[in-house]
Design a protein around this motif. Structure first.
Motif, PDB file in Angstrom:
ATOM      1  N   GLY A  94       0.802  -1.213   0.000  1.00 55.79           N
ATOM      2  CA  GLY A  94       0.000   0.000   0.000  1.00 55.79           C
ATOM      3  C   GLY A  94       0.834   1.261   0.000  1.00 55.79           C
ATOM      4  O   GLY A  94       0.308   2.357   0.179  1.00 55.79           O
ATOM      5  N   ALA A  95       2.139   1.112  -0.210  1.00 49.34           N
ATOM      6  CA  ALA A  95       3.037   2.266  -0.209  1.00 49.34           C
ATOM      7  C   ALA A  95       2.863   3.112  -1.461  1.00 49.34           C
ATOM      8  O   ALA A  95       3.326   4.239  -1.520  1.00 49.34           O
ATOM      9  CB  ALA A  95       4.484   1.803  -0.084  1.00 49.34           C
ATOM     10  N   ILE A  96       2.166   2.571  -2.426  1.00 44.62           N
ATOM     11  CA  ILE A  96       1.946   3.282  -3.680  1.00 44.62           C
ATOM     12  C   ILE A  96       0.475   3.672  -3.743  1.00 44.62           C
ATOM     13  O   ILE A  96      -0.405   2.861  -3.468  1.00 44.62           O
ATOM     14  CB  ILE A  96       2.328   2.390  -4.885  1.00 44.62           C
ATOM     15  N   THR A  97       0.206   4.894  -4.117  1.00 44.89           N
ATOM     16  CA  THR A  97      -1.183   5.350  -4.217  1.00 44.89           C
ATOM     17  C   THR A  97      -1.887   4.623  -5.348  1.00 44.89           C
ATOM     18  O   THR A  97      -1.253   4.068  -6.251  1.00 44.89           O
ATOM     19  CB  THR A  97      -1.255   6.866  -4.463  1.00 44.89           C
ATOM     20  N   SER A  98      -3.185   4.634  -5.315  1.00 46.38           N
ATOM     21  CA  SER A  98      -3.951   3.934  -6.354  1.00 46.38           C
ATOM     22  C   SER A  98      -3.710   4.546  -7.730  1.00 46.38           C
ATOM     23  O   SER A  98      -3.702   3.846  -8.735  1.00 46.38           O
ATOM     24  CB  SER A  98      -5.438   3.938  -6.020  1.00 46.38           C
ATOM     25  N   ILE A  99      -3.503   5.859  -7.764  1.00 49.62           N
ATOM     26  CA  ILE A  99      -3.205   6.520  -9.049  1.00 49.62           C
ATOM     27  C   ILE A  99      -1.865   6.023  -9.586  1.00 49.62           C
ATOM     28  O   ILE A  99      -1.741   5.692 -10.769  1.00 49.62           O
ATOM     29  CB  ILE A  99      -3.204   8.062  -8.894  1.00 49.62           C
ATOM     30  N   ASP A 100      -0.866   5.955  -8.699  1.00 51.90           N
ATOM     31  CA  ASP A 100       0.442   5.437  -9.107  1.00 51.90           C
ATOM     32  C   ASP A 100       0.333   3.978  -9.546  1.00 51.90           C
ATOM     33  O   ASP A 100       0.937   3.579 -10.537  1.00 51.90           O
ATOM     34  CB  ASP A 100       1.459   5.544  -7.969  1.00 51.90           C
ATOM     35  N   ALA A 101      -0.421   3.191  -8.811  1.00 58.83           N
ATOM     36  CA  ALA A 101      -0.576   1.774  -9.134  1.00 58.83           C
ATOM     37  C   ALA A 101      -1.225   1.609 -10.503  1.00 58.83           C
ATOM     38  O   ALA A 101      -0.804   0.763 -11.296  1.00 58.83           O
ATOM     39  CB  ALA A 101      -1.392   1.072  -8.057  1.00 58.83           C
ATOM     40  N   ASP A 102      -2.259   2.415 -10.783  1.00 60.95           N
ATOM     41  CA  ASP A 102      -2.906   2.346 -12.096  1.00 60.95           C
ATOM     42  C   ASP A 102      -1.940   2.720 -13.215  1.00 60.95           C
ATOM     43  O   ASP A 102      -1.915   2.085 -14.269  1.00 60.95           O
ATOM     44  CB  ASP A 102      -4.133   3.268 -12.142  1.00 60.95           C
TER      45      ASP A 102
END
Length: 88
Positions: free
Chosen positions: A72-80
């Motif tokens: 969860g260290a990466i935001t959902s926007i970054d993950a997308d």
């Protein structure tokens, strides 16, 4: 069987030498040794080792990315954005 041989295209020694030079140019630090004579077998071995190294780096980066995504260290926007890049 001679007809089959006639249909198979043969690679020439010049073509092999050209391919070896192209492989050498793809290797790191190839510019420093481009003027020195390196045996074709050494270039092929170095290329194989380099490809293995790159493969390991990709595996390591993939593992690290998976860990970051799972933590969860990466935001959902970054993950997308990352998923989009990986799917290309």
């Amino acid at each position: 069987m001679s007809n089959r041989r006639a249909r198979v295209s043969r690679i020439t020694e010049d073509e092999i030498n050209d391919l070896i030079l192209k492989l050498q140019a793809l290797l790191p630090d190839s510019s420093s040794r481009s003027h020195s004579m390196v045996s074709p077998s050494k270039i092929v071995k170095e290329t194989c080792n380099y490809l293995k190294k790159l493969h390991k780096e990709v595996d390591d980066l993939s593992e690290r990315l998976s860990q970051h995504l799972a933590s969860g260290a990466i935001t959902s926007i970054d993950a997308d954005a990352i998923r989009t890049l990986l799917q290309q």
